[in-house]
Design an enzyme around this catalytic site. Structure first.
Site, PDB file in Angstrom:
ATOM      1  N   SER A 234       0.823  -1.207   0.000  1.00  0.00           N
ATOM      2  CA  SER A 234       0.000   0.000   0.000  1.00  0.00           C
ATOM      3  C   SER A 234       0.861   1.262   0.000  1.00  0.00           C
ATOM      4  CB  SER A 234      -0.965  -0.049   1.175  1.00  0.00           C
ATOM      5  OG  SER A 234      -2.062   0.777   0.905  1.00  0.00           O
ATOM      6  N   HIS A 376      -7.845  -5.594   0.639  1.00  0.00           N
ATOM      7  CA  HIS A 376      -6.598  -4.841   0.710  1.00  0.00           C
ATOM      8  C   HIS A 376      -5.751  -5.346   1.885  1.00  0.00           C
ATOM      9  CE1 HIS A 376      -4.155  -1.243   0.134  1.00  0.00           C
ATOM     10  NE2 HIS A 376      -4.212  -1.011   1.438  1.00  0.00           N
TER      11      HIS A 376
HETATM   12  C1  GTR Z   1      -5.340   4.514   2.021  1.00  0.00           C
HETATM   13  C2  GTR Z   1      -4.801   5.347   0.899  1.00  0.00           C
HETATM   14  C3  GTR Z   1      -4.178   4.426  -0.087  1.00  0.00           C
HETATM   15  C4  GTR Z   1      -3.221   3.460   0.580  1.00  0.00           C
HETATM   16  C5  GTR Z   1      -3.730   2.949   1.907  1.00  0.00           C
HETATM   17  C6  GTR Z   1      -2.698   2.243   2.791  1.00  0.00           C
HETATM   18  O1  GTR Z   1      -6.104   5.209   2.923  1.00  0.00           O
HETATM   19  O2  GTR Z   1      -5.856   6.067   0.342  1.00  0.00           O
HETATM   20  O3  GTR Z   1      -3.559   5.149  -1.121  1.00  0.00           O
HETATM   21  O4  GTR Z   1      -1.986   4.040   0.722  1.00  0.00           O
HETATM   22  O5  GTR Z   1      -4.240   3.950   2.675  1.00  0.00           O
HETATM   23  O6  GTR Z   1      -1.536   2.617   2.825  1.00  0.00           O
HETATM   24  O7  GTR Z   1      -3.096   1.319   3.474  1.00  0.00           O
END
Ligand code: GTR
Length: 395
Positions: A234, A376
């Site tokens: 991420s 995610h």
């Molecule tokens: C989210 C962000 C993403 C990603 C994520 C993370 O809120 O919008 O771009 O970076 O965090 O790092 O888990």
């Protein structure tokens, strides 16, 4: 007429703004029509003729554009660099692993910052091992040397069993992930970046720090410094790309679920946008990047060029099916658009024309990809594929 209290009006206004900002597109028919900057055409319009031309002219141009407009300028190594072993255990993990905890100090003669590294190498390794270095943006419990919390985020036991070393540092040591405090780590060494429109912020600081950990790993007796794989998830995955693009000493890059300003095309209107990321995380990118809020098409780069800057070193990118925020399709498209640059080199990439189906990893030199079923995250499944990909080179 009754007057509506000002507090209610302002709450409604803030709510409307946040709804507007939250309104990201998930409709494929509205992803837009766009043209990305050509990888193999110089800013002066001339064609890139081959790998030499790419390395001498276009690659430096691309990296400089990302520095100026997106991540901020990257300083060189610090004037002061030292490390010390805080703890060593040659019998860790019931005798299977050699544990080292190392403290790296970086300084400029006035300011100093400390980076803690946790590292395991296989206890019975007969030579220096290849190693996965995680830029850890999650809890340090995932990488605890005591191994009292086992998680798929950093499955040290499994990675070691496959013959690799594994290490990690916390992003908070480099730059706290917070808009009030991000300057409290290594950025103290670079006061000039604070007011510069192209000054690096947290993601630049994390990438710079990955390079300092590599400085250390190159000196470690257990690790093959020419086989260090930088990994991130991420926001950490955005950082692993930037670190690898800048520093050719990283032998391989893995970017997991990195999404916007990571491996996904910015111009494709799907999931998180530049405006949204700059609004939620004003401390990640250079101030110049704010100018592209709602204006992705005016960017002199798109993210395929960041992937291309890693060529010819192997690159593995992932998505998760439920992580539409990170735009799986836009990620695979970026990888495909980077491919011609990798193919300037002898080792040819033949990415499938269609995005691989969920849980059908494409594991081949020099570009690999998978789209895992689920949310995610970074899991055992993801790491299993990273190891398979690394095995193509280091087994
Ligand atoms: C989210 C962000 C993403 C990603 C994520 C993370 O809120 O919008 O771009 O970076 O965090 O790092 O888990």
């Amino acid at each position: 007429m009754k007057r509506i209290p000002i507090r209610i009006i302002s709450t409604c206004f803030l709510l409307a703004i946040s709804l507007f900002l939250n309104a990201q597109n998930y409709d494929e028919s509205k992803a837009g029509v766009y043209t990305v900057p050509e990888a193999l055409v110089l800013e002066n319009g001339k064609k890139v003729k081959g790998a030499k031309d790419w390395e001498a002219k276009r690659r430096p141009e691309v990296v400089a554009l990302f520095e100026k407009h997106v991540y901020g300028r990257m300083p060189g190594p610090p004037t002061h660099f030292a490390f010390r072993l805080l703890r060593e255990d040659k019998q860790a993990m019931a005798g299977k692993a050699h544990l080292k905890e190392v403290e790296i100090s970086v300084g400029n003669g006035v300011e100093e910052a400390k980076i803690n590294v946790v590292m395991f190498t296989p206890a019975f390794a007969k030579k220096k091992v290849p190693l996965f270095l995680l830029i850890n943006n999650r809890s340090a419990r995932n990488t605890a040397p005591e191994r009292d919390t086992l998680s798929g985020f950093w499955p040290a036991e499994q990675v070691l069993a496959a013959g690799y070393g594994i290490a990690a540092f916390q992003v908070a040591d480099a730059a706290p992930d917070n808009k009030e405090h991000y300057r409290e780590g290594v950025l103290r060494l670079f006061p000039e970046t604070a007011s510069a429109p192209d000054g690096m912020k947290a993601i630049g600081a994390w990438a710079w720090t990955a390079g300092r950990v590599l400085d250390y790993l190159e000196k470690d007796n257990e690790v093959n410094g020419k086989q260090v794989i930088v990994v991130g998830h991420s926001r950490g995955g955005k950082t692993s790309l930037w670190a690898a693009a800048l520093d050719p000493r990283f032998a391989m890059c893995i970017s997991n679920n990195s999404g916007n300003t990571g491996a996904k095309l910015s111009r494709r209107n799907f999931g998180e946008t530049v405006q949204r990321i700059n609004t939620s995380f004003p401390h990640w990118f250079a101030d110049n990047y704010q100018a592209y809020n709602g204006r992705e098409s005016d960017l002199p780069v798109d993210q395929h060029l960041l992937l291309a800057a890693i060529a010819p070193r192997p690159l593995y990118v992932t998505n998760a099916t439920k992580d539409l925020w990170a735009d799986p399709k836009g990620t695979y498209l970026a990888l495909q658009l980077a491919q011609p640059v990798f193919n300037l080199y002898p080792e040819q990439s033949r990415l499938p024309a269609r995005q691989p189906e969920p849980d059908q990893p494409y594991i081949a030199k020099p570009l690999g990809y998978h789209n895992r079923t689920g949310k995610h995250d970074m899991t055992y499944y993801d790491w299993e594929q990273f190891v398979r990909f690394a095995d193509l080179y280091f087994k």
